[in-house]
Design a protein around this motif. Sequence first.
Motif, mmCIF file in Angstrom:
data_model
loop_
_atom_site.group_PDB
_atom_site.id
_atom_site.type_symbol
_atom_site.label_atom_id
_atom_site.label_comp_id
_atom_site.label_asym_id
_atom_site.label_seq_id
_atom_site.Cartn_x
_atom_site.Cartn_y
_atom_site.Cartn_z
ATOM 1 N N HIS A 286 0.831 -1.210 0.000
ATOM 2 C CA HIS A 286 0.000 0.000 0.000
ATOM 3 C C HIS A 286 0.863 1.257 0.000
ATOM 4 O O HIS A 286 0.536 2.239 -0.671
ATOM 5 C CB HIS A 286 -0.917 0.001 1.221
ATOM 6 N N SER A 287 1.986 1.218 0.743
ATOM 7 C CA SER A 287 2.798 2.423 0.909
ATOM 8 C C SER A 287 4.255 2.044 1.102
ATOM 9 O O SER A 287 4.584 0.888 1.406
ATOM 10 C CB SER A 287 2.315 3.242 2.111
ATOM 11 N N ILE A 288 5.114 3.064 0.934
ATOM 12 C CA ILE A 288 6.525 2.909 1.252
ATOM 13 C C ILE A 288 7.046 4.268 1.699
ATOM 14 O O ILE A 288 6.646 5.307 1.170
ATOM 15 C CB ILE A 288 7.319 2.376 0.038
ATOM 16 N N LYS A 289 7.914 4.263 2.695
ATOM 17 C CA LYS A 289 8.556 5.489 3.167
ATOM 18 C C LYS A 289 9.928 5.129 3.711
ATOM 19 O O LYS A 289 10.048 4.177 4.498
ATOM 20 C CB LYS A 289 7.721 6.182 4.256
ATOM 21 N N ASP A 290 10.927 5.879 3.252
ATOM 22 C CA ASP A 290 12.299 5.643 3.684
ATOM 23 C C ASP A 290 12.718 4.185 3.466
ATOM 24 O O ASP A 290 13.445 3.598 4.280
ATOM 25 C CB ASP A 290 12.471 6.020 5.164
ATOM 26 N N GLY A 291 12.232 3.597 2.383
ATOM 27 C CA GLY A 291 12.611 2.237 2.042
ATOM 28 C C GLY A 291 11.831 1.147 2.733
ATOM 29 O O GLY A 291 12.048 -0.040 2.467
ATOM 30 N N HIS A 292 10.923 1.504 3.628
ATOM 31 C CA HIS A 292 10.162 0.508 4.391
ATOM 32 C C HIS A 292 8.748 0.394 3.823
ATOM 33 O O HIS A 292 7.992 1.368 3.810
ATOM 34 C CB HIS A 292 10.104 0.900 5.861
ATOM 35 N N ARG A 293 8.406 -0.791 3.368
ATOM 36 C CA ARG A 293 7.074 -1.022 2.820
ATOM 37 C C ARG A 293 6.047 -1.175 3.939
ATOM 38 O O ARG A 293 6.338 -1.778 4.986
ATOM 39 C CB ARG A 293 7.049 -2.271 1.938
ATOM 40 N N GLY A 294 4.847 -0.671 3.690
ATOM 41 C CA GLY A 294 3.754 -0.808 4.642
ATOM 42 C C GLY A 294 2.956 -2.067 4.392
ATOM 43 O O GLY A 294 3.459 -3.061 3.852
ATOM 44 N N SER A 295 1.693 -2.042 4.751
ATOM 45 C CA SER A 295 0.818 -3.204 4.649
ATOM 46 C C SER A 295 0.592 -3.577 3.187
ATOM 47 O O SER A 295 0.907 -2.813 2.268
ATOM 48 C CB SER A 295 -0.524 -2.897 5.309
ATOM 49 N N LEU A 296 0.030 -4.753 2.971
ATOM 50 C CA LEU A 296 -0.317 -5.165 1.616
ATOM 51 C C LEU A 296 -1.356 -4.218 1.030
ATOM 52 O O LEU A 296 -2.161 -3.632 1.749
ATOM 53 C CB LEU A 296 -0.862 -6.595 1.623
ATOM 54 N N GLY A 297 -1.324 -4.106 -0.283
ATOM 55 C CA GLY A 297 -2.165 -3.133 -0.964
ATOM 56 C C GLY A 297 -3.649 -3.423 -0.853
ATOM 57 O O GLY A 297 -4.076 -4.574 -0.665
#
Length: 347
Positions: A286-297
């Motif tokens: 769903h998201s990414i910030k500073d190289g860290h992916r968030g939850s599944l889309g």
Amino acid sequence: EPLVAAARDYAQRFDEKNGGLLGAPKFPSSLPVRFELRFYRRTGDAAALRMAVTTLEKLAAGGIHDPIGGGFHRYSTDARWLVPHFEKMLYDNALLTTAYVEAFQTTGRQDFAQVGRDILRYVERDMTSPEGAFYSATDADSVSPEGRLEEGRFFTWTPSEIADAVGAERAPLITAYYGVTAAGNLDGRSVLSTPRALPEVAREFHLTPERARAEVDEAVVALFAARSKRRPPLRDEKVLASWNGLMISAYARASLALGDDRYAQVAARAADFVLMKMRDGARLAHSIKDGHRGSLGFLDDYAFMIAGLLDLHEATSDPHWLREAVSLDAVLRDEFEDKSGGGYLLT
């Protein structure tokens, strides 16, 4: 019949004076405008075209539009689109770009095309990561010279600030055109808007429209330079797959409609980022910030990315984007489709 009923309902709630729907606050929803453009093309209904054109004209002339840096704020607190809530959201600007480009396609009006170009320039300059992905938003508040957080301070002006930026000789024309007064329209400062057409203002100063346009264009450069010395609002540098999909569509459609291949290149960089950095196997994040992916889309991450890839394929004729769209659609089919009840699950 549903299309006719939708057009009738919109017409009953349409704000004839200000465009958009009656009442306040007002959000710059582009989807009714795009529906009206299609309804006009399907039926020849001149009223549908008039409502779409009026709304886009009033939006561009209102304080909700940033005439110095490009882009649109999140919503207007009043019925005239004058005083906005000063956040800028990626999804608004993506959808509004497409609306203005489609209005250009419908009417041939270059001013609509220019608004679209201005939005895309703003996004490329201020909302694009070094890797080509699009950031999510900027905040409403900014820091005043006194060190206080104030909503809209970055975007508002006084007559003396205008004069300092553009020079005393040019300042009367610029303050008149952008509606800047000593009293202001927000806490003693002025949100820039263009309530009167430039040729009308030019007559007051005994200038030709062409000369007035040249003066304004030079002033915009000076105002942008002066504003750049202020502390800007904070930027949310989270990258969302869904909102990137919308902006990929905006750049791709603009490339096709305006004949600018560079827009497609910007879209391709963003698409590459999402497909390479935001995918775990076949599944989108769903998201990414500073190289860290968030939850599944979620469903909208797939829907808007698939649409963006299809638009990019259409703009470039590159089958790579079509293959990637089909690949994401397979995930949609296998993981999100409600095969018994119909429709699609959100997650």
